[in-house]
Write an enzyme that holds these catalytic residues in place. Structure first.
Site, PDB file in Angstrom:
ATOM      1  N   SER A 252      35.699  48.707  48.303  1.00  7.56           N
ATOM      2  CA  SER A 252      35.122  48.441  46.989  1.00  7.56           C
ATOM      3  C   SER A 252      35.873  47.272  46.371  1.00  7.56           C
ATOM      4  CB  SER A 252      35.266  49.672  46.101  1.00  7.56           C
ATOM      5  OG  SER A 252      36.631  49.801  45.718  1.00  7.56           O
ATOM      6  N   LYS A 253      35.473  46.930  45.172  1.00  4.44           N
ATOM      7  CA  LYS A 253      36.106  45.808  44.469  1.00  4.44           C
ATOM      8  C   LYS A 253      37.613  45.992  44.326  1.00  4.44           C
ATOM      9  CE  LYS A 253      32.643  43.569  41.637  1.00  4.44           C
ATOM     10  NZ  LYS A 253      31.898  43.750  40.409  1.00  4.44           N
ATOM     11  N   ARG A 254      38.031  47.263  44.289  1.00  7.27           N
ATOM     12  CA  ARG A 254      39.457  47.537  44.191  1.00  7.27           C
ATOM     13  C   ARG A 254      40.253  46.869  45.312  1.00  7.27           C
ATOM     14  NH1 ARG A 254      41.497  51.952  45.649  1.00  7.27           N
ATOM     15  NH2 ARG A 254      39.546  52.784  46.476  1.00  7.27           N
ATOM     16  N   HIS A 255      39.615  46.728  46.468  1.00  6.99           N
ATOM     17  CA  HIS A 255      40.308  46.146  47.613  1.00  6.99           C
ATOM     18  C   HIS A 255      40.271  44.620  47.596  1.00  6.99           C
ATOM     19  CE1 HIS A 255      39.089  50.186  49.084  1.00  6.99           C
ATOM     20  NE2 HIS A 255      40.342  50.182  49.468  1.00  6.99           N
ATOM     21  N   GLY A 256      39.657  44.047  46.579  1.00  7.39           N
ATOM     22  CA  GLY A 256      39.483  42.598  46.547  1.00  7.39           C
ATOM     23  C   GLY A 256      37.999  42.326  46.554  1.00  7.39           C
TER      24      GLY A 256
END
Ligand code: GLU
Length: 490
Positions: A252-256
């Site tokens: 997800s966006k959390r990972h970049g």
């Protein structure tokens, strides 16, 4: 029968790389088998569907080269390809289900359902619809309707048993019917639910193979039951594993970056992203890793997709991108760099073609992504120089550097030829005259000209800057050094 597959995104956000991989697998499967790749837009959720998201999905797919044979803008014989325009299909088949006693109106309100759900959870039971409206007779229905309740339509689950299928990726998958409940097919606002609309459309569009993320696996038994109730032939199913971030949770966006657009903005080539996504879950022979889209179309086999989740490894993507950049012809590489830099606000159209080519050549193997053209070329792309404070501090602390840079500036000003060869000659000769190593002069000049310690080759740097900018930067650095260095003689 020829293969017909679909990618069925909901236009409620960006095109996630996981979605792009699902689209890619569908596309490759269709191409390999001479079949048809369909794009269907699942936009029944009017509140969450946006035109921007639709545009992002279409753009992303096109950029990757995943052209669809039927769908928005392409047309086709099985349209419309927007679920929001297919209401009559959903209602017609809902009538069939009702007529056959396989669906019934449910008058329970959202608040009632929620209260019962909580009570079930409190008792430690799995929350499921209790079948309350299933046995209502006409009089009871009329009474509830008269209370002003609007009915949803629920599917009447068959009795206990097992619903199973042979998944192309996962092998046999089965669910006990008891874990399901009488699920809604048409909501009280008249809109179809995902499971129902999906089945109606997959049938109407003559989809032979449903290839999608395995986050949908728990939907599949409901869909199978709908096929059975409607007397329709089942498609084959392939549930491909999720893409995980490096911490093992779903990417997800959390990972970049998680969207196709983000990778494009980071300077990745569509060729590389396609290649990389193809290998997230699939392998050719466990050895070969570099493929073009056209090559993948020849060799991709859904049967070789593994069932273990695949981890998104950015370093591997970067490596692959570098490889794909190398595979391009020089002209094409320069064209891509130019287009990327234009998207970042650098207009190179006034520069001669040789200059653009020289910039890309100077960056050489450092070009792993198109963004590296900016990272390593910014000294030449902008007139204003940004100086790395650490690099400057080092320069400032060295004795004699200022006057040496000033002299180098004068020598360049006087170098009529200003070619790579003459610039090298002039620089080396000066180092000799000064009795210092050429490398010492060169590293100081590199900081003065590029603001950094790491940059393309010095003579390429000088040539790219051109005489005027190169001389003025050397003079500027000399003056600044004289003003700041503890070694400067006042
Ligand atoms: N609209 C669904 C999704 O975006 C489609 C799932 C499917 O392919 O059936 O997840």
């Amino acid at each position: 029968m020829s293969v017909r597959v679909r990618f069925a995104p909901s236009p409620t956000g960006y095109l996630h790389v996981g979605g792009a991989r699902t689209a890619l697998y569908n596309y490759l499967y269709a191409r390999r088998r001479g079949g048809t790749f369909i794009l269907r837009i699942e936009d029944t959720d009017a509140a969450r569907s946006t035109p921007e998201s639709l545009a992002a999905i279409l753009d992303g797919l096109r950029w990757l080269g995943l052209n669809w044979d039927e769908g928005p803008e392409a047309g086709g014989t099985h349209g419309p390809y927007f679920q929001s325009q297919r209401g009559e299909h959903y209602h017609a088949h809902a009538g069939t289900l009702r007529g056959a006693g396989r669906a019934y109106p449910c008058y329970c309100t959202a608040a009632e359902l929620e209260a019962r759900r909580e009570a079930q959870l409190a008792r430690g039971e799995p929350p499921r619809y209790d079948g309350r409206c299933r046995g209502l007779d006409e009089a009871a229905r009329a009474r509830l309707a008269a209370e002003g309740r609007t009915a949803a339509l629920r599917f009447a689950l068959p009795g206990p048993g097992e619903t199973a299928w042979e998944d192309i990726v996962r092998g046999r998958v089965s669910f006990r019917n008891e874990v399901l409940d009488d699920f809604v097919v048409i909501r009280s606002d008249g809109l179809p639910t995902y499971n129902y609309a999906c089945v109606v459309d997959d049938h109407a569009m003559e989809i032979t193979d449903v290839v999608r993320g395995d986050d949908h696996i728990s939907n599949t038994p409901r869909q199978l039951l709908l096929y059975q109730a409607l007397g329709w032939t089942l498609p084959r199913f392939a549930h491909v594993p999720m893409i995980l971030g490096d911490d093992g949770s779903r990417l997800s966006k959390r990972h970049g970056a998680a969207s196709v657009a983000a990778y494009r903005e980071l300077g990745f080539l569509p060729e590389a992203l396609v290649n990389f996504l193809a290998l997230l879950g699939w392998s050719f022979d466990g050895q070969r890793e570099l493929f073009s889209l056209a090559e993948l179309e020849q060799v991709f086999l859904l049967e070789r997709v593994g069932s273990n989740p695949a981890v998104f490894n950015l370093e591997k993507l970067e490596w692959m991108n570098g490889q794909h950049l190398k595979r391009l012809s020089e002209d094409e590489r320069v064209r891509r760099v130019e287009a990327f830099l234009a998207s970042r606000g650098y207009d190179l159209s006034a520069r001669p073609p040789e200059w653009r080519a020289a910039l890309v050549r100077a960056i050489g193997d450092r070009l792993k992504t198109l963004a590296d053209a900016e990272r390593y070329g910014v000294f030449a792309l902008r007139d204003r120089l940004e100086v790395d404070p650490e690099a400057w501090a080092e320069l400032r602390a060295k004795p004699e550097v200022g006057p040496r840079l000033a002299t180098l500036g004068e020598r360049l000003a006087a170098d009529a030829e200003f070619s790579l060869a003459s610039l090298e000659r002039v620089t080396r000769r000066l180092a000799e005259e000064l009795g210092i190593k050429a490398g010492e002069l060169m590293s100081a000049a590199r900081v003065a000209l590029t603001g950094r310690r790491v940059a393309p080759g010095l003579f390429e740097v000088m040539a790219l800057l051109g005489r005027e900018r190169a001389v003025s930067r050397l003079r500027g650095a000399a003056a600044r050094w004289a003003g700041e260095s503890p070694h400067a003689r006042v």
